[in-house]
Design an enzyme around this catalytic site. Structure first.
Site, short mmCIF file in Angstrom:
data_model
loop_
_atom_site.label_atom_id
_atom_site.label_comp_id
_atom_site.label_asym_id
_atom_site.label_seq_id
_atom_site.Cartn_x
_atom_site.Cartn_y
_atom_site.Cartn_z
N GLN A 11 -5.47 -1.19 -6.84
CA GLN A 11 -6.01 -0.34 -5.79
C GLN A 11 -6.71 0.88 -6.38
O GLN A 11 -6.21 1.47 -7.34
CB GLN A 11 -4.89 0.14 -4.86
CG GLN A 11 -5.34 0.98 -3.68
CD GLN A 11 -4.17 1.45 -2.85
OE1 GLN A 11 -3.59 2.50 -3.11
NE2 GLN A 11 -3.81 0.67 -1.83
N SER A 15 -6.74 5.16 0.64
CA SER A 15 -7.06 3.91 -0.07
C SER A 15 -8.52 3.56 0.16
O SER A 15 -9.02 3.64 1.29
CB SER A 15 -6.17 2.78 0.44
OG SER A 15 -4.80 3.10 0.28
N ASP A 74 0.82 -1.22 0.00
CA ASP A 74 0.00 0.00 0.00
C ASP A 74 0.85 1.27 0.00
O ASP A 74 0.34 2.37 -0.05
CB ASP A 74 -0.92 -0.01 1.23
CG ASP A 74 -1.91 1.14 1.26
OD1 ASP A 74 -2.47 1.46 0.19
OD2 ASP A 74 -2.12 1.72 2.33
#
Length: 303
Positions: free
Chosen positions: A277, A227, A203
């Site tokens: 993502q 996110s 991430d």
């Protein structure tokens, strides 16, 4: 965030507090306002793995971030056994703080089998020896961000191997950035721990690929990021204390959201994992004022 590899290992050493229920400790020190998404992904994956037969390896994870977590309190992970079949095990993981649902994920584990194989070749990019520390690049444009980065990610060795930031004022090509990354010291030999460390770093900066076409470097100020969802597919065994190249790309951004994809290779060119993502990239202040009616920056911003 963890300031040493030992602290990363401690962060992933969950406490068992009930049947299929685990508690993840907060990071010992962090300047982040909300819990880092990779921490929640990695702890959730570790919790799921604690409930799966040892002959099965994780092959996919699909997650949604629902609320920003509090960095000062533990997170409780509840694992639901959806299915144990002959070859696959499926789990659902929910993460809560003070009873509030902040995150959920589904994971799937697979018993190793023989089958067809193909994989992409690793694209050319500067090696980790030729790539500068990411914080050094940040320092050239924003010393405060660089200092924060060094403090926050001291447990990781991160080198920046280039990107496709435009030289003109328009963003007409997909964003691409290359990052070398590894734990900043030896990890224990547990293979699943290494996989969870990869989930932890997955991430980190991925969403910033959707800002590359607009001239922004990773974690540049002026564009808050968050996110929204996160998916991973694990293809091969991982050695997270050795160099991994994270090729991150983005073909689309719009409506204050960006979509990024990533491929993780080892130094031999093996594809270890794929990542996708979507996240919030909502410009504000002076950055927002520089946007024209088509969402293009009126001048390139590199800091």
């Amino acid at each position: 965030m963890p300031q040493s590899v030992t602290e990363i290992v401690d962060l992933l050493d969950l406490d068992t507090i009930g049947p299929n229920t685990f508690r993840g400790r907060p990071a010992r020190s962090t300047e982040l306002v909300k819990v880092y998404g990779g921490q929640v992904v990695a702890q959730a994956l570790m919790a799921a793995g604690r409930t799966v037969p040892g002959d099965r390896k994780v092959h996919s994870l699909h997650a949604h971030f629902l609320l920003g977590g509090n960095t000062q309190i533990p997170i409780v992970y509840e694992v639901e056994n959806l299915r144990d079949g002959r070859s696959f095990s499926s789990r659902r993981v929910t993460a809560r703080q003070h009873g509030d649902l902040i995150f959920h994920a589904t994971t799937s584990f697979h018993k190793e089998e023989l089958g067809f194989e193909h994989r992409p070749s690793c694209p050319a990019a500067p090696s980790y020896d030729d790539a500068p520390p990411l914080a050094d690049l940040m320092e050239a444009t924003d010393v405060h961000t660089a200092a924060f980065w060094r403090r926050e990610w001291e447990a990781l060795d991160i080198r920046y191997a280039g990107d496709t930031r435009p030289q003109d004022q328009r963003a007409e090509t997909p964003g691409l950035q290359h990052v070398w990354i590894r734990a900043n010291g030896p990890l224990p030999t547990d293979p699943f721990l290494h996989t969870c460390v990869l989930a932890y770093v997955s991430d980190l900066g991925l969403l910033s690929a959707s800002l590359v076409p607009h001239g922004f470097l990773v974690w540049a100020p002026g564009v808050p990021r968050a996110s929204l969802d996160h998916s991973m597919w694990f293809h091969d065994s991982v050695q997270a204390d050795e160099w991994m190249r994270f090729d991150q790309s983005s073909a689309w951004a719009g409506g204050a959201r960006g979509l990024s994809h990533g491929k993780v290779f080892d130094t031999h060119g093996r594809l270890l994992a794929s990542v996708a993502q979507e996240g919030l990239i909502r410009p504000h202040g002076a950055v927002r004022a520089r946007l024209d009616g088509n969402g293009s920056a009126l001048r390139t911003h590199t800091g």
